[in-house]
Each structure stands twice: as structure tokens, then as C-alpha cells.
Design a protein around this motif. Sequence first.
Motif, PDB file in Angstrom:
ATOM      1  N   ASN A 148       0.654  -1.414  -0.018  1.00 51.39           N
ATOM      2  CA  ASN A 148      -0.195  -0.044  -0.110  1.00 51.39           C
ATOM      3  C   ASN A 148       0.941   1.353  -0.390  1.00 51.39           C
ATOM      4  O   ASN A 148       0.326   2.581  -0.228  1.00 51.39           O
ATOM      5  CB  ASN A 148      -1.178  -0.061   1.110  1.00 51.39           C
ATOM      6  CG  ASN A 148      -2.304  -1.348   1.094  1.00 51.39           C
ATOM      7  OD1 ASN A 148      -2.222  -1.452   0.131  1.00 51.39           O
ATOM      8  ND2 ASN A 148      -2.258  -2.152   2.059  1.00 51.39           N
ATOM      9  N   ASP A 149       2.071   0.982  -0.235  1.00 55.64           N
ATOM     10  CA  ASP A 149       2.838   2.302  -0.399  1.00 55.64           C
ATOM     11  C   ASP A 149       3.765   2.480  -1.532  1.00 55.64           C
ATOM     12  O   ASP A 149       5.070   2.307  -0.876  1.00 55.64           O
ATOM     13  CB  ASP A 149       3.773   2.208   1.532  1.00 55.64           C
ATOM     14  CG  ASP A 149       4.460   3.581   1.509  1.00 55.64           C
ATOM     15  OD1 ASP A 149       4.287   4.417   2.941  1.00 55.64           O
ATOM     16  OD2 ASP A 149       4.281   4.198   0.924  1.00 55.64           O
ATOM     17  N   PHE A 152       6.756   4.302  -0.941  1.00 57.73           N
ATOM     18  CA  PHE A 152       7.714   4.675  -0.001  1.00 57.73           C
ATOM     19  C   PHE A 152       8.925   3.977  -0.784  1.00 57.73           C
ATOM     20  O   PHE A 152       9.980   4.283  -1.042  1.00 57.73           O
ATOM     21  CB  PHE A 152       7.215   4.660   1.109  1.00 57.73           C
ATOM     22  CG  PHE A 152       8.198   3.692   1.904  1.00 57.73           C
ATOM     23  CD1 PHE A 152       7.851   2.364   1.857  1.00 57.73           C
ATOM     24  CD2 PHE A 152       8.895   4.451   2.148  1.00 57.73           C
ATOM     25  CE1 PHE A 152       9.321   2.372   2.939  1.00 57.73           C
ATOM     26  CE2 PHE A 152       9.714   3.635   3.276  1.00 57.73           C
ATOM     27  CZ  PHE A 152      10.059   2.621   3.420  1.00 57.73           C
ATOM     28  N   ASP A 259       9.512   0.761  14.321  1.00 61.31           N
ATOM     29  CA  ASP A 259       7.893   2.202  15.351  1.00 61.31           C
ATOM     30  C   ASP A 259       8.352   3.699  14.325  1.00 61.31           C
ATOM     31  O   ASP A 259       7.761   3.991  13.430  1.00 61.31           O
ATOM     32  CB  ASP A 259       8.476   2.527  17.085  1.00 61.31           C
ATOM     33  CG  ASP A 259       7.623   1.360  17.093  1.00 61.31           C
ATOM     34  OD1 ASP A 259       7.684   1.440  18.025  1.00 61.31           O
ATOM     35  OD2 ASP A 259       6.549   0.244  16.176  1.00 61.31           O
ATOM     36  N   ARG A 262       7.278   3.254  10.337  1.00 66.40           N
ATOM     37  CA  ARG A 262       6.114   3.162   9.946  1.00 66.40           C
ATOM     38  C   ARG A 262       5.424   4.673  11.089  1.00 66.40           C
ATOM     39  O   ARG A 262       4.331   4.782  10.176  1.00 66.40           O
ATOM     40  CB  ARG A 262       5.540   2.402  11.489  1.00 66.40           C
ATOM     41  CG  ARG A 262       5.420   0.794  10.852  1.00 66.40           C
ATOM     42  CD  ARG A 262       4.473  -0.119  11.404  1.00 66.40           C
ATOM     43  NE  ARG A 262       4.855   0.051  12.982  1.00 66.40           N
ATOM     44  CZ  ARG A 262       5.346  -0.967  13.211  1.00 66.40           C
ATOM     45  NH1 ARG A 262       5.504  -2.159  12.918  1.00 66.40           N
ATOM     46  NH2 ARG A 262       5.301  -0.863  15.084  1.00 66.40           N
ATOM     47  N   SER A 263       6.419   5.239  11.223  1.00 69.44           N
ATOM     48  CA  SER A 263       5.245   6.665  11.637  1.00 69.44           C
ATOM     49  C   SER A 263       4.810   7.333  10.326  1.00 69.44           C
ATOM     50  O   SER A 263       5.406   7.284   9.409  1.00 69.44           O
ATOM     51  CB  SER A 263       6.785   7.908  11.332  1.00 69.44           C
ATOM     52  OG  SER A 263       6.437   9.262  11.595  1.00 69.44           O
ATOM     53  N   ASN A 264       4.550   8.099  10.617  1.00 74.56           N
ATOM     54  CA  ASN A 264       3.493   8.878   9.444  1.00 74.56           C
ATOM     55  C   ASN A 264       4.023   9.905   9.107  1.00 74.56           C
ATOM     56  O   ASN A 264       4.006  11.328   8.091  1.00 74.56           O
ATOM     57  CB  ASN A 264       1.996   9.360   9.886  1.00 74.56           C
ATOM     58  CG  ASN A 264       0.875   8.425  10.155  1.00 74.56           C
ATOM     59  OD1 ASN A 264       1.462   7.874   9.192  1.00 74.56           O
ATOM     60  ND2 ASN A 264      -0.169   8.084  11.589  1.00 74.56           N
ATOM     61  N   ASP A 265       5.158  10.919   9.845  1.00 73.63           N
ATOM     62  CA  ASP A 265       5.787  12.122   9.795  1.00 73.63           C
ATOM     63  C   ASP A 265       7.310  11.809   9.048  1.00 73.63           C
ATOM     64  O   ASP A 265       7.420  11.142   8.866  1.00 73.63           O
ATOM     65  CB  ASP A 265       6.279  12.821  10.968  1.00 73.63           C
ATOM     66  CG  ASP A 265       6.959  13.889  10.524  1.00 73.63           C
ATOM     67  OD1 ASP A 265       7.116  14.715  12.084  1.00 73.63           O
ATOM     68  OD2 ASP A 265       7.911  14.292   9.895  1.00 73.63           O
ATOM     69  N   SER A 266       6.949  11.839   7.850  1.00 78.77           N
ATOM     70  CA  SER A 266       7.792  11.854   6.267  1.00 78.77           C
ATOM     71  C   SER A 266       8.983  12.143   6.989  1.00 78.77           C
ATOM     72  O   SER A 266       9.809  11.220   6.495  1.00 78.77           O
ATOM     73  CB  SER A 266       7.568  12.389   5.243  1.00 78.77           C
ATOM     74  OG  SER A 266       7.716  13.344   4.551  1.00 78.77           O
ATOM     75  N   LYS A 268      10.821  12.104   9.707  1.00 79.79           N
ATOM     76  CA  LYS A 268      10.814  11.047  10.896  1.00 79.79           C
ATOM     77  C   LYS A 268      11.039   9.734  10.528  1.00 79.79           C
ATOM     78  O   LYS A 268      11.503   9.335  10.590  1.00 79.79           O
ATOM     79  CB  LYS A 268       9.682  10.661  12.626  1.00 79.79           C
ATOM     80  CG  LYS A 268      10.145  12.067  13.353  1.00 79.79           C
ATOM     81  CD  LYS A 268       9.314  11.257  14.232  1.00 79.79           C
ATOM     82  CE  LYS A 268       9.033  13.233  14.762  1.00 79.79           C
ATOM     83  NZ  LYS A 268       7.759  13.471  16.024  1.00 79.79           N
ATOM     84  N   ARG A 269       9.982   9.362   9.500  1.00 80.14           N
ATOM     85  CA  ARG A 269      10.523   7.926   8.893  1.00 80.14           C
ATOM     86  C   ARG A 269      12.124   8.193   8.100  1.00 80.14           C
ATOM     87  O   ARG A 269      12.325   7.160   8.001  1.00 80.14           O
ATOM     88  CB  ARG A 269       9.339   8.080   7.371  1.00 80.14           C
ATOM     89  CG  ARG A 269       8.947   6.450   7.130  1.00 80.14           C
ATOM     90  CD  ARG A 269       7.654   6.505   6.141  1.00 80.14           C
ATOM     91  NE  ARG A 269       7.154   5.488   5.566  1.00 80.14           N
ATOM     92  CZ  ARG A 269       6.842   4.908   5.078  1.00 80.14           C
ATOM     93  NH1 ARG A 269       5.944   5.598   4.402  1.00 80.14           N
ATOM     94  NH2 ARG A 269       6.448   3.325   4.900  1.00 80.14           N
TER      95      ARG A 269
END
Lengths: 526, 198
Positions: A148-149, A152, A259, A262-266, A268-269
Motif C-alpha cells: 500500500n505504499d 515509499f 516503529d 512506520r511513522s506518519n511524519d515523512s 521522521k520516517r
Amino acid sequence: MSESVILQDDQPVDPDDELLVSFMDGELSQTDRKRVEKRLVDEKNFRERLQSLQTGWEWLDELPEESSSEQLVASTIELVVTDIAPSPSQTKRNLSDSRKPFLVALLCGLGLVGGVSGVVAMRNAELRKEIEDVAIVEHLDAYELGGNDIEFLRELARNPRWSQMLNAQRDVGRLQPPALLGQTDDPDQNLDLIKSLPQNQRRQLESQLKKFRSYAPSRQRSIREIAKSVSQQSDQSTLLATMDAYAQWYDTLTDDQKDGIRSNDSDKRQAAVEDAIESTLDGLLKRSGTMISSENLDQLYFGLTLVWVARTNEDPKLLRSLSEASKSVAIARQVNVDYAAKMLKLVAMSQLVDDRPLPERFRNGISSLIRSPSRSGGPGPSRGPDTGGPNRDGRMSGRDGGRRGVSGFPGVRDSPLAKLFLGLSPITDTELESLTEFLDDETLDDLDSLTNLKHEIDRQFAFESIMRIWCFEAIRRQVTAIEQDNRSMLEKYLSKEEGDRDRLDLLPPDELKRGLDQSSRSFGRR
Amino acid sequence: MLRVREDDAAAYEELVRKFHPRLVRLMRTMGPRPDLAEDLTQETFMRVWRARHRYEAGAKFSTWLFTIAGNVARNSARSLGRRHEVNEVDAPSLPDTSGAMGILASNALEASGQMPTRLVEGAERAEVVRLAVQALGERQRMALMLSRFENMSYAEIAETMGLTTKAVKSLLSRARVNLREVLQPYIDAGVISNEVDP
């Protein structure tokens, strides 16, 4: 000898022979058995007759045993699968009945022969669907994790550090080979590919298929849709390869790393991905000691001895310190002085490439051989200034409570051991570089993969780290070899396999001793 | 085998793995030629697969397997035309022992006429024994192999070969007497030791 000596089936046999054969086969009643036993005791001729009948029987052991043949098993199974492959004239119901064994045969370690006509099989839509599912389950983890990504994953594929990490993993065998199925929608091609898979891979697919079949229908549908979507992308091949690699890599990460990714903040990801990649590369460096063959380790050890010789030529005091330290340790530890000398030389050589405290370097008897206190709890200096002196907690080690430092040594700073270790400076970059001449091409390729980093400073650091790890591993093997050689005769004998012990038991004492000594020495190069 | 009867292919593969070395060994002596042993073994397993639904629960699988194997070996020998047609109930098989006996006879004569300069070792010894077994009649050979290598009782051999226990007893007696007769000249000539190596 003529054929007339051979009794035919219709010719009478001597009753005593028949009786004795039944006796030997344990087929007599108790009464008859006792009667035969009495006759064997009383009658010499009867005994001789028994022995002669036993002769041929025992000689049957000369017929060779047949060993297991994978080829025969595989070809037999292939014939069976051919036998159960559906024919065009079969009804759909018959086909359903044979579908399960066909697919089970497909995956349960059974091979297919060319006799299974792809055209015949592919006429059946249900079977085609089965093959498609098999192609999907080969990438099951990838579809579930990254399906689903896709953006990314495309970004990840463009990350040079990601590519470097994959190359390093691939080159040192820590990345599974690329998947075979799913590169094409053509079921015929996929069927051919399945045929070509080795047995263990087919079993793996079977396991994945079972897992997939256990999912709820909605989940299965969702995964099929992801697979279809990926197959329609213009960069399908690269994307799928990235997804597979990502799934494998993700499995190795810690929970914290997962974790972060999987962060929503790009931002941080992104940072989490970079950290995780660095962590993986670092892990590869640390584990690189296991990636080098024993032949290369032996060669490296040889190179290290040349470095050692050069050092002792430059500073003859080192050899004097080694000699004195060996005698002291031999007396203090009540060991053979040659043994002490060999061990201390190896410890000193390890000092060149590894500055960890001794108990961290060698988690075995060598640490008890040399229990010399230092600031860090082990002998020799760290890369900092020379401090010597007692342990971190202020105590001295040794059986005498440490009143004199290491037992038997007059004092730490002045001890021959301390002089030996403190007199050694770490291995230089030039010396490390020279040691690469002793590595074979394959190992050099591995070294290149592990050090293929963007910045020169990182490359240099990686190179030094790996070479030190390999050098230490080469020395550690020698330590193990000498420890093995130092075992008592009884310990060496008891460590042998049963068959070898039986052979040794038959030898005269001097040959036995030689046999035990030689087999110890064959382990590793001195 | 009960799982194989239910079309369990993995169970079938397990059976093949377990039994194929034993079958190959049997076929090396029972088949018309040793080099056909693997083919005959495969043929036996194919027949087992095709007949799987007829396997009865409670029957001992090895008995069933070796019955099929015996039939396969016999059929192969017939189809190669090296044996006369045999009515298995009425007449004993006429063994084509001439080949094996001839080789053994010439070797034994040669051995007895010379000073024993060496003991027959290893593969040669195995060949002597193989020829000695080959010199036996087909039914004696089968009974011998089942008794010696499959550790079957007389009753089990009887069930496998479709004979009475008494008939099996006689067959085995003849087989062992014959082995003694065939191998004794080698032992007497000192070409092979009377003692079997441990």
C-alpha cells in the motif's frame, strides 16, 4: 564344481540340514530346539554341519548395501505425478479430485516431468488460478508489508545507501536470491518455473500457500489486488524486487526501528530508514568475521606473523619480554613453558589488532592464564596513555589476593607481561593494507562490498574495522588449536569419534601417542 | 501406506525413501541383470501407487511390497526371455545358473590348482558371493533374501511368496545347503578365509 551339486526345489534335502537351518532361523518349537541343542553338545559332526551351514549365511554380508539415491526417489515420484496428471477427456469432477494431489504433488517435493503437458493443464481455469496463487504467495510478505505504499518503496530504491546495503548483503550471502515467479502473468511460464525449483523451495511455497489459504477471503482478495496493481506498474520488476528485499530487511529490524519507519511524519520516517540502514551495515561489519574462509584466515595469520617478526626485529626487547613473561606465567600457572610462550605470543599479536580487555577478547582459558590487572581490567594499554596499575575497583587480581599484582609477578608495571604488552603499538594502516595481499579474490570482493561507502573516511573506517576483525579471528583460531594440542592424552582420546577410538585402541602405545599428537596438530596452522 | 491409500503424495514419497535401498538390493539378486535393479525398483513402486486403493488396512506393508517386487522381478526375467515359463504351483523354476556356475567353477578350479597367493578381498569377494547367490534357483534366492535381509519369518515369507510354511522351510534349507556347496571350494582352496571379517 558342477551344477549337480545345486539342489533343485524338487530334490530332497538332508533332514539334519533342514533341522539345523530351522534352528538357526529360530523357527523350531521349544521341544525341537532343546533336542537340537543336546545333539550339538553330543555330536561333533552335527556341530560341524551347523558351522558349515553358517558359513554361506555369514558371507551374504559381503553383498553390498545399497545407499539411498535421491535421483531414484525423484524420478520415481516424477513417474507417479505423470501417472496422476489429468487427461483432456476427464470430467471436471474427476479433475477436481485430482487437482489436490496434482498441486500437492506440484509443491510437496514432487517434480514434474516433461510429459505433463502445459497445454493440457492450462485448459483448466481452476488450475490456472492455483498457479497464479502460487506466484502470489512467493511474494506474500512483500505484498502484505509494502503493497500500500509503492511510492515509499520507489523512493527507497533510489536511496544509494539502500543499494549499498543490499549489495553488501547480497555479496556476503545475507540476501535471499530474487524470486522466480510473479515476473510474468503467463501461467505456462510460471508452471515451468515451478517445475525447475528445488525441493526445499517447493516446500516453502507450499507452506506460504497454506498460510494464504488460511486468510479470510477479503484479505486474500486484497492481496490479489495488490499483486495485480504491482504487475501493472511500468517498473514492475524493480518494484517487486525492492518490495521483496524490503520485507526481508524489515524482518531483521528492532521494534523501535520498525516503529520509526512506520511513522506518519515523512522526515521522521526518512531518518528512521537511514538509521536502520546504518545499523544493518554496522551489523554486517561486526559479523564479517564469520564471512571469511578458514583458508583465508590461515593466510592472514601468516601475514600477521610477518608483521610480528618485523616488530620484534625493530625492537628486540619485545622478544626478551616475551621469554621472561613465558617463564613467569609457566611457573605461576604451572604450565609448560612452550605452551605459555605460544599463548603469550598470540595474546601479544592480538594486542596489535584489538584493544579490548583480555577477558573480552578471549572468553576461555587463556584469560585465566594471564590475569593481569590494568585500568580496563585486562592486560595491555588501550589507545590512551599508559596507566597500568590496579583494576577499576582498586583490587589486584591473583590467588594471593593480589598483594603482588598477578600471582608470581613482581608488580604490574614492571612485570614482563606489562613490558611486553605496553611495548606494542597498534597495527598501522600500512600494515593492515599489506595484509590484504594474503586474501583471495573472493574475499577481497567481499571486503570491497562491505567497504563500498560514499565517503572516504567511512570507507577507511570500515576497512580497518573489518581487517581487525578478520585478523583477530585468525589469531583466535590459533589459540584454539594450541589449547586443543595442550590437552592431556586422555582428553584428546575422549574427544575422538567412536570409530577413531576403536582404531586407536588397536595401536601399540607409541603409535597411539603419535596418532593422538598428530591429529591434534593437524588442526590449524602453527 | 494408509495415508498413501488416501492419495497422500508426501506419505508415498516417505515410503519410497524408506524402502528403495532394500528393494534395489533385492532386485540386484532377483532381477535378470543387476543393472536393471533400479528400473525394477521403480516399476515396483509404480505398481504400489497404482494398486494403493487395494491395500488392506491390517496387512503388513513390507509383505505386500515384496510380493509385488517378486512379481516384477519374475515378469522381467520372463520378458527378457532368459527363463522357461514356470508354473509356480506345480514345478520348481529351472534356474539359469549356467552363467553364474560357470564363472564360479572356473574360478574355483583355478584357485584350487594354484598355491593360494592371496585372499580374495573386497569387491572380488562380494562378486563371488553374488555369483553364488545367483547360482541358486529363483525361489530359493527370493526366500534367502527375504529371510536374510528383511528378517522375515517363515510365515511372512510364505505369505509373500504364496507358499506354505513347510515349503519355505524346505526352500531355505536347500538355499543354505547350496550356498555352502558353492562357496566351500573357495574356502577349501584358501582363496577366501573361513572367517568372516568382523
